[in-house]
Design a protein around this motif. Structure first.
Motif, PDB file in Angstrom:
ATOM      1  N   MET A 167      -9.149  66.610  84.557  1.00 13.94           N
ATOM      2  CA  MET A 167      -8.383  66.129  83.412  1.00 13.94           C
ATOM      3  C   MET A 167      -7.177  67.028  83.244  1.00 13.94           C
ATOM      4  O   MET A 167      -7.185  68.181  83.698  1.00 13.94           O
ATOM      5  N   SER A 168      -6.127  66.541  82.600  1.00 10.89           N
ATOM      6  CA  SER A 168      -4.945  67.359  82.359  1.00 10.89           C
ATOM      7  C   SER A 168      -5.243  68.402  81.284  1.00 10.89           C
ATOM      8  O   SER A 168      -6.177  68.231  80.491  1.00 10.89           O
ATOM      9  N   PRO A 169      -4.479  69.493  81.230  1.00 11.07           N
ATOM     10  CA  PRO A 169      -4.658  70.448  80.132  1.00 11.07           C
ATOM     11  C   PRO A 169      -4.536  69.786  78.761  1.00 11.07           C
ATOM     12  O   PRO A 169      -5.252  70.155  77.824  1.00 11.07           O
TER      13      PRO A 169
ATOM     14  N   ALA B 228      -7.502  69.685  75.819  1.00 10.49           N
ATOM     15  CA  ALA B 228      -7.343  70.153  74.437  1.00 10.49           C
ATOM     16  C   ALA B 228      -7.849  69.109  73.447  1.00 10.49           C
ATOM     17  O   ALA B 228      -8.574  69.435  72.486  1.00 10.49           O
ATOM     18  N   LYS B 229      -7.498  67.860  73.661  1.00 13.71           N
ATOM     19  CA  LYS B 229      -7.901  66.791  72.750  1.00 13.71           C
ATOM     20  C   LYS B 229      -9.409  66.549  72.807  1.00 13.71           C
ATOM     21  O   LYS B 229     -10.079  66.447  71.768  1.00 13.71           O
ATOM     22  N   SER B 230      -9.962  66.469  74.015  1.00 12.56           N
ATOM     23  CA  SER B 230     -11.388  66.183  74.168  1.00 12.56           C
ATOM     24  C   SER B 230     -12.252  67.340  73.684  1.00 12.56           C
ATOM     25  O   SER B 230     -13.293  67.143  73.053  1.00 12.56           O
ATOM     26  N   TYR B 231     -11.810  68.575  73.976  1.00 10.90           N
ATOM     27  CA  TYR B 231     -12.613  69.730  73.569  1.00 10.90           C
ATOM     28  C   TYR B 231     -12.590  69.910  72.054  1.00 10.90           C
ATOM     29  O   TYR B 231     -13.601  70.326  71.458  1.00 10.90           O
ATOM     30  N   ALA B 232     -11.475  69.607  71.408  1.00  7.22           N
ATOM     31  CA  ALA B 232     -11.412  69.689  69.951  1.00  7.22           C
ATOM     32  C   ALA B 232     -12.475  68.792  69.330  1.00  7.22           C
ATOM     33  O   ALA B 232     -13.187  69.194  68.394  1.00  7.22           O
TER      34      ALA B 232
ATOM     35  N   ALA C 188      -7.349  74.405  87.431  1.00  7.74           N
ATOM     36  CA  ALA C 188      -6.345  75.067  86.592  1.00  7.74           C
ATOM     37  C   ALA C 188      -7.012  75.985  85.575  1.00  7.74           C
ATOM     38  O   ALA C 188      -8.121  75.697  85.098  1.00  7.74           O
ATOM     39  N   LEU C 189      -6.351  77.082  85.261  1.00  7.10           N
ATOM     40  CA  LEU C 189      -6.749  77.972  84.174  1.00  7.10           C
ATOM     41  C   LEU C 189      -5.823  77.644  83.011  1.00  7.10           C
ATOM     42  O   LEU C 189      -4.616  77.892  83.085  1.00  7.10           O
TER      43      LEU C 189
ATOM     44  N   ILE D 204     -10.362  74.219  84.275  1.00  6.88           N
ATOM     45  CA  ILE D 204     -10.445  72.779  84.542  1.00  6.88           C
ATOM     46  C   ILE D 204     -10.643  72.624  86.040  1.00  6.88           C
ATOM     47  O   ILE D 204      -9.777  73.025  86.824  1.00  6.88           O
ATOM     48  N   PRO D 205     -11.763  72.054  86.469  1.00  5.88           N
ATOM     49  CA  PRO D 205     -12.020  71.957  87.914  1.00  5.88           C
ATOM     50  C   PRO D 205     -11.200  70.851  88.572  1.00  5.88           C
ATOM     51  O   PRO D 205     -10.669  69.965  87.889  1.00  5.88           O
ATOM     52  N   PRO D 206     -11.096  70.894  89.889  1.00  9.46           N
ATOM     53  CA  PRO D 206     -10.429  69.793  90.594  1.00  9.46           C
ATOM     54  C   PRO D 206     -11.284  68.523  90.525  1.00  9.46           C
ATOM     55  O   PRO D 206     -12.475  68.585  90.240  1.00  9.46           O
ATOM     56  N   LYS D 207     -10.672  67.392  90.797  1.00  8.57           N
ATOM     57  CA  LYS D 207     -11.393  66.116  90.745  1.00  8.57           C
ATOM     58  C   LYS D 207     -12.580  66.087  91.695  1.00  8.57           C
ATOM     59  O   LYS D 207     -13.586  65.432  91.431  1.00  8.57           O
ATOM     60  N   THR D 208     -12.475  66.794  92.777  1.00  6.26           N
ATOM     61  CA  THR D 208     -13.516  66.762  93.797  1.00  6.26           C
ATOM     62  C   THR D 208     -14.686  67.682  93.506  1.00  6.26           C
ATOM     63  O   THR D 208     -15.665  67.706  94.260  1.00  6.26           O
ATOM     64  N   ALA D 209     -14.613  68.464  92.437  1.00  9.31           N
ATOM     65  CA  ALA D 209     -15.653  69.454  92.151  1.00  9.31           C
ATOM     66  C   ALA D 209     -16.978  68.789  91.788  1.00  9.31           C
ATOM     67  O   ALA D 209     -17.018  67.757  91.133  1.00  9.31           O
TER      68      ALA D 209
END
Length: 324
Positions: A179-181, A185-189, A248-249, A299-304
């Motif tokens: 997912m994008s950063p 942010a939206k989903s984790y909130a 991504a971090l 945030i992991p890559p899609k393939t993780a």
């Protein structure tokens, strides 16, 4: 009448107080490109930080902090003054074994330092991420999340060359990511306040913030009705770097509001917040607080496999509160 109450609220970092406006958008400028320059920024930051903390000075604080860090810590200073003024026994601190990472990307005006807090007689086991952005002629720290206990060995590797240069990930970038950063942010909130969908909840690994919030809801049922809301605090920019696994971090700020409406009955119940100058005493009717929460997540890559976002650390503080 018998008294009943609970003093432990969710695990927020620095206790703090009423609202502060966001800092201005940084003026474009070149990022530091040498180890000497970024080391100088950190050294200056430590000196200014200690001076401001000892004096509990908003003016000194604003000289080296911006963004949500400034909002959280300025509110914290206000709380300290309400609780008794200056910190007479203040002990200075520093950082040890810093590692600097400079991004290459469209922003190009920030860098990340991974380091360990060091006090007079102890050094933190877990690292702190310090993120600095360029503001006119100076550098200001805008993120300072502390890594959760036990997570130091699990931190993702940032992709960087020998000079410490790394790839920046845009806030809305979905290329190769689960997912994008911005989506994180939206989903984790929503997840933090137990309002995400069942499918969404499976996309997050358990972390100290969400488990602490869930535990608090259960504990507080006896004393009050708990109403929570959270959202991305978009006034404060988010940042992200590419990690070695293709993920991504990500660093972002959330705003969370909690209201406790105390159950009324024959036995008087109350709630209260420890060590906060703007929420003092016991509240027998309701208590409401708003906090800013900085989080750092992988945030992991899609393939993780398994594909779960993991929140690695946080820094937070109450910025406003009321009750009766």
């Amino acid at each position: 009448m018998a008294l009943a109450g609970c003093s432990v609220l969710p695990g927020l970092g620095s206790e703090s107080a009423p609202t502060v406006t966001a800092t201005a958008t940084p003026t474009p400028a070149a990022a530091p490109v040498t180890a000497q320059e970024v080391a100088s920024v950190l050294e200056d930051y430590v000196k200014r930080n200690n001076a401001a903390n000892k004096a509990v000075s908003d003016k000194l604080l604003a000289g080296y902090e911006g963004g949500s860090s400034l909002a959280i810590d300025k509110a914290g200073y206000a709380s300290v003054r309400k609780l008794g003024g200056r910190q007479a026994a203040y002990q200075p601190f520093g950082y040890t074994e810093p590692v600097h990472t400079v991004p290459v990307g469209p922003e190009g005006r920030w860098f990340l330092t991974t380091t360990h807090w060091k006090g007079k007689s102890e050094t933190a086991k877990e690292p702190t991420y310090l993120l600095f952005t360029r503001d006119g002629e100076s550098w200001k720290q805008v993120y300072a999340p502390d890594v959760f206990e036990g997570k130091a060995a699990e931190l993702p590797e940032i992709v960087a060359d020998a000079s410490g240069t790394a790839e920046e990930v845009a806030h809305s970038d979905t290329a190769g990511l689960m997912m994008s950063p911005a989506a994180f942010a939206k989903s984790y909130a929503a997840h933090l306040v137990n309002k995400g969908t069942a499918a969404s909840r499976t996309r997050f690994a358990a972390d100290r913030l969400t488990t602490g919030a869930a535990s608090n809801r259960v504990k507080m049922k006896e004393y009050a009705k708990v109403v929570e809301s959270a959202r991305p605090a978009t006034a404060y920019p988010s940042y992200a770097l590419r990690t070695a696994d293709g993920g991504a971090l990500a660093f972002t700020t959330l705003q969370r509001t909690i209201r406790y409406d105390v159950h009324q009955g024959p036995g008087r119940k109350y709630v209260f917040q420890k060590n906060n100058g703007f929420l003092r005493g016991k509240f027998y009717t309701y208590m409401k607080s708003t906090a800013l929460i900085q989080v750092v997540a992988h945030i992991p890559p899609k393939t993780a496999e398994p594909a779960q976002v993991e929140v690695l650390g946080s820094y937070s503080g109450i910025i406003s509160g009321s009750g009766r």
